[in-house]
Design an enzyme around this catalytic site. Structure first.
Site, PDB file in Angstrom:
ATOM      1  N   GLU A  85       0.854  -1.208   0.000  1.00 11.82           N
ATOM      2  CA  GLU A  85       0.000   0.000   0.000  1.00 11.82           C
ATOM      3  C   GLU A  85       0.883   1.249   0.000  1.00 11.82           C
ATOM      4  OE1 GLU A  85      -3.287  -0.208   2.764  1.00 11.82           O
ATOM      5  OE2 GLU A  85      -3.485   1.975   2.742  1.00 11.82           O
ATOM      6  N   LYS A 279      -7.493  -1.694  11.228  1.00  9.11           N
ATOM      7  CA  LYS A 279      -6.847  -2.052   9.952  1.00  9.11           C
ATOM      8  C   LYS A 279      -5.651  -1.122   9.722  1.00  9.11           C
ATOM      9  CE  LYS A 279      -6.162  -1.976   5.337  1.00  9.11           C
ATOM     10  NZ  LYS A 279      -5.270  -1.077   4.600  1.00  9.11           N
ATOM     11  N   ASP A 295       4.914 -14.746  11.400  1.00  3.72           N
ATOM     12  CA  ASP A 295       3.656 -15.279  10.877  1.00  3.72           C
ATOM     13  C   ASP A 295       2.556 -14.220  11.040  1.00  3.72           C
ATOM     14  OD1 ASP A 295       1.239 -16.595  10.541  1.00  3.72           O
ATOM     15  OD2 ASP A 295       1.879 -18.423  11.554  1.00  3.72           O
ATOM     16  N   HIS A 392      -3.024  10.028   0.516  1.00  4.34           N
ATOM     17  CA  HIS A 392      -3.148   8.740  -0.162  1.00  4.34           C
ATOM     18  C   HIS A 392      -2.959   8.885  -1.661  1.00  4.34           C
ATOM     19  CE1 HIS A 392      -5.294   5.331   2.153  1.00  4.34           C
ATOM     20  NE2 HIS A 392      -4.237   5.771   2.796  1.00  4.34           N
TER      21      HIS A 392
END
Ligand code: MEV
Length: 437
Positions: A85, A279, A295, A392
């Site tokens: 991202e 998130k 992991d 963004h």
């Protein structure tokens, strides 16, 4: 052509690719070229990657970026981040710089306990089972000595084993609930090996016990570690006087602090917002977890379960104004390791560990929690001021230019032009068209 195949895993890598290209790509050699173009020219390195998993046909690249200027417990770090991202590394670096002049990040390890369970069915009396487990408990430790020897030498091992009665939820269902300290390793193999030995010991000893022999034999359902580790916990925090904050986008320092705290409160009580809020935290956490060969699925599962510990999904971070100070913190469970697994194998993981100064597991827990808190700060700072899209889309501009096959000169001109103009796919498309008209 049939898409079923048997014995696929036994085929060579070349044969596997031939089959894929013939079956799914109408024999198109370009599709094969796409795979082979990502093979490493260093045969040994490629073989290493081939052997990480079964049926490897190529390597899947993700960028490894770095975010400098993190001050964590008064020590300077540059964080390695693996993520696709576009704005994540930039946001981390910006948040790190911001807090580097405001006291930096502080962390605390609140626990290091890992958990594993043997799930089994016993139809007899609970009382009998209780005294039987008490009686044979030393044998669980004794029978796993071969597995725990090295871990014990490093100061870790099995810390407790207890019987949990779950019969009110499923008839006859009990657990052996075991806790472990796995020091610097994530410990999945260690824990699972211990648990499988516990289940063997349980069945063997039940067969020898006078009381239990009369009952239906114990049925082992499964033996497996838990990725929910609420006592393997780390806290990261920042705080500074409101006076030391920046005034942002038309907001005074204290207006910014209040709006920031309100945004975190909303994520505390509102699950839709909480999921997106968390998130954003995971953007930072996963990126460092991946770069350090850990992991990320285990980390994700454990952290989201922790976000639900009150019975409702909530924000993992907390913010408040205490006196004249803005306080912002994050508490998360993290079962990660700095030895074993990919950490000793993947050259870029080794490189990332070196970049971080070869941390032990507790230090890496601290670094990862800080990455999450920094990312959350960056997102909230934008959200309550200019909005997220400004930053963004600026970062996304290069992706759009690449999608439109822009040349280096066109990219340079576009980067310049969009410094003062809102970025969107169509605006970039129009810009390139007009430029070439
Ligand atoms: C995007 O990847 C993450 C954010 O949506 C997080 C947030 O909303 O807090 C910006």
């Amino acid at each position: 052509m049939s898409k079923n195949i048997s014995g696929f895993s036994k085929k060579s890598k070349e044969e596997k690719i031939e089959w894929l290209i013939a079956t799914y790509f109408e024999g198109n050699l370009q599709a094969k070229e796409t795979l082979t173009s990502y093979w490493n020219t260093d045969q040994k390195l490629q073989q290493l990657h081939d052997e990480f998993i079964e049926n490897t046909v190529s390597n899947f690249y993700l960028p490894l970026g770095v975010a400098p200027n993190f001050i964590i417990n008064n020590k300077n770090y540059t964080l390695p981040m693996v993520i696709e991202e576009s704005s994540v590394v930039a946001a981390a670096a910006k948040a790190a710089k911001y807090w580097s002049t405001r006291g930096g990040f502080k962390t605390t390890i609140l626990g290091q306990e890992k958990i594993g369970q043997v799930h089994f069915i016993f139809k007899g009396e609970t009382k009998k089972l209780n005294s039987f487990i008490d009686e044979i408990k030393p044998m669980f430790f004794e029978d796993t000595k071969g597995i725990t020897k090295n871990m014990s030498a490093r100061g870790g091992g099995i810390t407790s084993i207890s019987l949990v009665d779950k019969t009110s939820e499923i008839k006859g269902y009990y657990q052996l609930h075991a806790c472990f300290n796995t020091i610097d390793s994530m410990g999945a193999n260690f824990i699972n090996s211990c648990l499988e030995q516990f289940s063997k010991t349980l069945v063997r000893e039940a067969g020898l016990n006078e009381d239990l022999k009369k009952e239906e034999p114990i049925e082992i359902i499964m033996s497996i570690l838990s990725n929910y580790v609420p006592n393997c916990l780390v806290k990261a925090e920042v705080r500074c006087p409101i006076e030391a904050l920046e005034s942002e986008d038309g907001l005074t320092k204290s207006q910014f602090a209040e709006k920031f705290v309100r945004a975190v409160e909303i994520a505390r009580i509102e699950p839709h917002r909480a999921v997106t809020h968390n998130k954003g935290i995971m953007n930072g956490i996963d990126a460092v977890v991946l770069a350090t060969g850990n992991d990320f699925r285990a980390v994700e599962a454990g952290i989201h379960a922790y976000a639900c510990k009150s019975g409702q999904y909530r924000s993992l971070s907390q913010a408040s104004i205490k006196g004249e100070e803005l306080c912002f913190s994050l508490e998360i469970p993290l079962a990660i390791g700095t030895v074993g697994g990919l950490t000793n194998l993947h050259p870029l993981v080794k490189w990332s560990m070196q970049l971080l100064g070869s941390p032990n597991a507790m230090q890496l827990m601290e670094i990862i929690a800080v990455a999450g808190l920094a990312q959350n700060f960056g997102a909230l700072r934008s959200l309550v001021t200019s909005g997220i899209q400004k930053g963004h889309m600026k970062m996304h501009l290069l992706n759009i230019l690449n999608q439109l096959n822009a040349s280096s000169l066109e990219k340079e001109a576009a980067l310049n032009y969009f410094k003062t103009t809102a970025v969107s796919y169509s605006a970039v498309n129009d810009f390139l068209k007009n430029k070439n008209a």
